[in-house]
Design a protein around this motif. Structure first.
Motif, PDB file in Angstrom:
ATOM      1  N   TYR A  75       0.863  -1.096   0.121  1.00 44.63           N
ATOM      2  CA  TYR A  75       0.042   0.045  -0.117  1.00 44.63           C
ATOM      3  C   TYR A  75       0.839   1.321  -0.126  1.00 44.63           C
ATOM      4  O   TYR A  75       2.087   1.254   0.576  1.00 44.63           O
ATOM      5  CB  TYR A  75      -0.939   0.044   0.986  1.00 44.63           C
ATOM      6  N   ASN A  76       0.312   2.415  -0.510  1.00 38.65           N
ATOM      7  CA  ASN A  76       0.944   3.569  -0.515  1.00 38.65           C
ATOM      8  C   ASN A  76      -0.151   4.727   0.101  1.00 38.65           C
ATOM      9  O   ASN A  76      -1.235   4.845  -0.631  1.00 38.65           O
ATOM     10  CB  ASN A  76       1.663   4.015  -1.790  1.00 38.65           C
ATOM     11  N   LEU A  77      -0.044   4.937   1.259  1.00 40.49           N
ATOM     12  CA  LEU A  77      -1.223   6.110   1.850  1.00 40.49           C
ATOM     13  C   LEU A  77      -0.621   7.297   1.536  1.00 40.49           C
ATOM     14  O   LEU A  77       0.397   7.660   1.293  1.00 40.49           O
ATOM     15  CB  LEU A  77      -1.318   5.749   3.254  1.00 40.49           C
ATOM     16  N   ALA A  78      -1.461   8.261   1.276  1.00 39.42           N
ATOM     17  CA  ALA A  78      -1.360   9.704   0.923  1.00 39.42           C
ATOM     18  C   ALA A  78      -2.487  10.613   1.536  1.00 39.42           C
ATOM     19  O   ALA A  78      -3.421   9.935   1.805  1.00 39.42           O
ATOM     20  CB  ALA A  78      -1.418   9.739  -0.625  1.00 39.42           C
ATOM     21  N   MET A  79      -1.885  11.588   1.757  1.00 42.44           N
ATOM     22  CA  MET A  79      -3.074  12.785   2.273  1.00 42.44           C
ATOM     23  C   MET A  79      -2.465  14.180   1.677  1.00 42.44           C
ATOM     24  O   MET A  79      -1.381  14.345   1.056  1.00 42.44           O
ATOM     25  CB  MET A  79      -2.780  12.765   3.842  1.00 42.44           C
ATOM     26  N   THR A  80      -3.510  14.993   2.154  1.00 40.32           N
ATOM     27  CA  THR A  80      -2.999  16.480   1.513  1.00 40.32           C
ATOM     28  C   THR A  80      -2.811  17.253   3.173  1.00 40.32           C
ATOM     29  O   THR A  80      -3.019  16.697   4.038  1.00 40.32           O
ATOM     30  CB  THR A  80      -4.426  17.178   1.156  1.00 40.32           C
ATOM     31  N   GLY A  81      -2.429  18.471   2.790  1.00 42.49           N
ATOM     32  CA  GLY A  81      -1.833  19.289   3.948  1.00 42.49           C
ATOM     33  C   GLY A  81      -3.156  19.684   5.123  1.00 42.49           C
ATOM     34  O   GLY A  81      -2.634  19.791   6.193  1.00 42.49           O
ATOM     35  N   ASP A  82      -4.273  19.423   4.427  1.00 44.03           N
ATOM     36  CA  ASP A  82      -5.388  19.876   5.287  1.00 44.03           C
ATOM     37  C   ASP A  82      -5.722  18.852   6.531  1.00 44.03           C
ATOM     38  O   ASP A  82      -6.379  18.912   7.399  1.00 44.03           O
ATOM     39  CB  ASP A  82      -6.763  20.142   4.578  1.00 44.03           C
ATOM     40  N   GLN A 111       2.000  22.927  -4.656  1.00 45.98           N
ATOM     41  CA  GLN A 111       0.760  22.059  -4.262  1.00 45.98           C
ATOM     42  C   GLN A 111       1.301  20.781  -4.255  1.00 45.98           C
ATOM     43  O   GLN A 111       2.244  20.054  -5.099  1.00 45.98           O
ATOM     44  CB  GLN A 111      -0.060  22.208  -5.372  1.00 45.98           C
ATOM     45  N   PHE A 112       1.298  20.078  -2.847  1.00 49.49           N
ATOM     46  CA  PHE A 112       2.268  18.766  -2.624  1.00 49.49           C
ATOM     47  C   PHE A 112       0.970  17.890  -2.354  1.00 49.49           C
ATOM     48  O   PHE A 112       0.190  18.190  -1.320  1.00 49.49           O
ATOM     49  CB  PHE A 112       3.344  18.914  -2.227  1.00 49.49           C
ATOM     50  N   VAL A 113       1.336  16.377  -2.508  1.00 56.13           N
ATOM     51  CA  VAL A 113       0.653  15.216  -2.008  1.00 56.13           C
ATOM     52  C   VAL A 113       1.873  15.039  -0.683  1.00 56.13           C
ATOM     53  O   VAL A 113       2.674  15.005  -0.919  1.00 56.13           O
ATOM     54  CB  VAL A 113       0.408  14.084  -2.784  1.00 56.13           C
ATOM     55  N   VAL A 114       1.163  14.552   0.363  1.00 56.73           N
ATOM     56  CA  VAL A 114       2.045  14.090   1.392  1.00 56.73           C
ATOM     57  C   VAL A 114       1.966  12.282   1.475  1.00 56.73           C
ATOM     58  O   VAL A 114       0.853  11.897   1.362  1.00 56.73           O
ATOM     59  CB  VAL A 114       1.508  14.382   2.892  1.00 56.73           C
ATOM     60  N   GLY A 115       3.188  12.021   1.309  1.00 58.27           N
ATOM     61  CA  GLY A 115       3.312  10.439   1.174  1.00 58.27           C
ATOM     62  C   GLY A 115       3.054   9.977   2.488  1.00 58.27           C
ATOM     63  O   GLY A 115       3.988  10.208   3.544  1.00 58.27           O
ATOM     64  N   GLY A 116       1.922   9.438   2.973  1.00 59.10           N
ATOM     65  CA  GLY A 116       1.424   9.019   4.100  1.00 59.10           C
ATOM     66  C   GLY A 116       2.166   7.765   4.761  1.00 59.10           C
ATOM     67  O   GLY A 116       2.562   7.482   6.029  1.00 59.10           O
ATOM     68  N   GLN A 117       2.581   6.910   4.011  1.00 63.82           N
ATOM     69  CA  GLN A 117       3.208   5.672   4.286  1.00 63.82           C
ATOM     70  C   GLN A 117       3.213   4.761   3.225  1.00 63.82           C
ATOM     71  O   GLN A 117       2.167   4.601   2.547  1.00 63.82           O
ATOM     72  CB  GLN A 117       2.488   5.003   5.769  1.00 63.82           C
ATOM     73  N   VAL A 118       4.359   3.910   2.877  1.00 57.76           N
ATOM     74  CA  VAL A 118       4.572   2.993   1.924  1.00 57.76           C
ATOM     75  C   VAL A 118       4.931   1.910   2.493  1.00 57.76           C
ATOM     76  O   VAL A 118       5.924   1.502   3.327  1.00 57.76           O
ATOM     77  CB  VAL A 118       5.173   3.295   0.624  1.00 57.76           C
ATOM     78  N   CYS A 119       4.486   0.735   2.163  1.00 50.82           N
ATOM     79  CA  CYS A 119       4.773  -0.792   2.739  1.00 50.82           C
ATOM     80  C   CYS A 119       4.401  -1.819   1.766  1.00 50.82           C
ATOM     81  O   CYS A 119       3.435  -1.920   1.159  1.00 50.82           O
ATOM     82  CB  CYS A 119       4.034  -1.022   4.063  1.00 50.82           C
ATOM     83  N   VAL A 120       5.378  -2.805   1.714  1.00 50.93           N
ATOM     84  CA  VAL A 120       5.039  -4.296   0.846  1.00 50.93           C
ATOM     85  C   VAL A 120       5.330  -5.366   1.610  1.00 50.93           C
ATOM     86  O   VAL A 120       6.224  -5.402   2.435  1.00 50.93           O
ATOM     87  CB  VAL A 120       6.166  -4.085  -0.407  1.00 50.93           C
ATOM     88  N   ASP A 121       4.521  -6.075   1.521  1.00 54.37           N
ATOM     89  CA  ASP A 121       4.440  -7.465   2.357  1.00 54.37           C
ATOM     90  C   ASP A 121       5.953  -8.151   1.889  1.00 54.37           C
ATOM     91  O   ASP A 121       6.559  -8.016   0.884  1.00 54.37           O
ATOM     92  CB  ASP A 121       3.411  -8.645   1.802  1.00 54.37           C
TER      93      ASP A 121
END
Length: 192
Positions: A75-82, A111-121
């Protein structure tokens, strides 16, 4: 045992089953669950999310997953600054964003996306999945975003190297009172 990625589907999380599997994979790879002597070779994730928070994140920006059959294997979680105040452990990161520059401009001017977390089994590592997860995120979000910005624990060299291989640049380090962090930026603007 490593699996080929040809049977992997990259898509967005859309069901509670997807979100619950993300949380299970996160728990298995959380720094507190991975033996300290394995941090360097296996990497680890730091933040802990909840089902409600994942749903909220997904309502604002797609949360990309890798599926093998119906099993979430990355998974790769992402979020915005808000979403700055939604996860207390990430507040220092958002505050650091206000202090840094990228290419001579204040980071907050982009304008950017925050990489919230990335993980692979574990079974699926070594197949370029982190890159594919991030690429899918970039391809899924609105063209208004110029950058993807995130932090990586200084102790997590495995993650830092994986991010650098795909084009993330380190813009500096900071300490949040608990951990030393690398702030990294992936310039999407030059890729489009």
């Amino acid at each position: 045992m490593n699996q080929e990625t040809s049977d992997i589907i990259f898509t967005t999380a859309s069901t509670d089953s997807h979100f619950e599997q993300i949380l299970n994979l996160q728990k298995q790879n959380h720094y507190s669950s991975v033996a300290e002597d394995q941090h360097q070779s296996n990497g680890f994730v730091y933040a802990s999310h909840t089902l409600g928070l994942l749903r909220k994140m997904a309502s604002g920006i797609p949360q990309v997953i890798a599926l093998s059959g119906d099993r979430v294997v990355g998974y790769n979680l992402a979020m915005t600054g808000d979403m700055k105040n939604e996860l207390p452990s990430l507040i220092p990161m958002f505050e650091e964003f206000e202090k840094w520059e990228y290419k001579g401009r204040a980071l907050m001017d982009y304008q950017f996306v925050v990489g919230g977390q990335v993980c692979v089994d574990k079974e699926f590592r070594g197949r370029g999945m982190i890159s594919r997860l991030y690429q899918q995120t970039r391809d899924t979000v609105d063209d208004i975003y110029q950058l993807c910005v995130t932090e990586i624990s200084v102790r997590n060299l495995t993650s830092l190297k994986a991010h650098e291989r795909m084009g993330f640049e380190s813009i500096g380090t900071y300490n949040d009172g608990v951990e030393n962090w690398n702030l990294v930026v992936w310039d999407w603007h030059r890729l489009r």
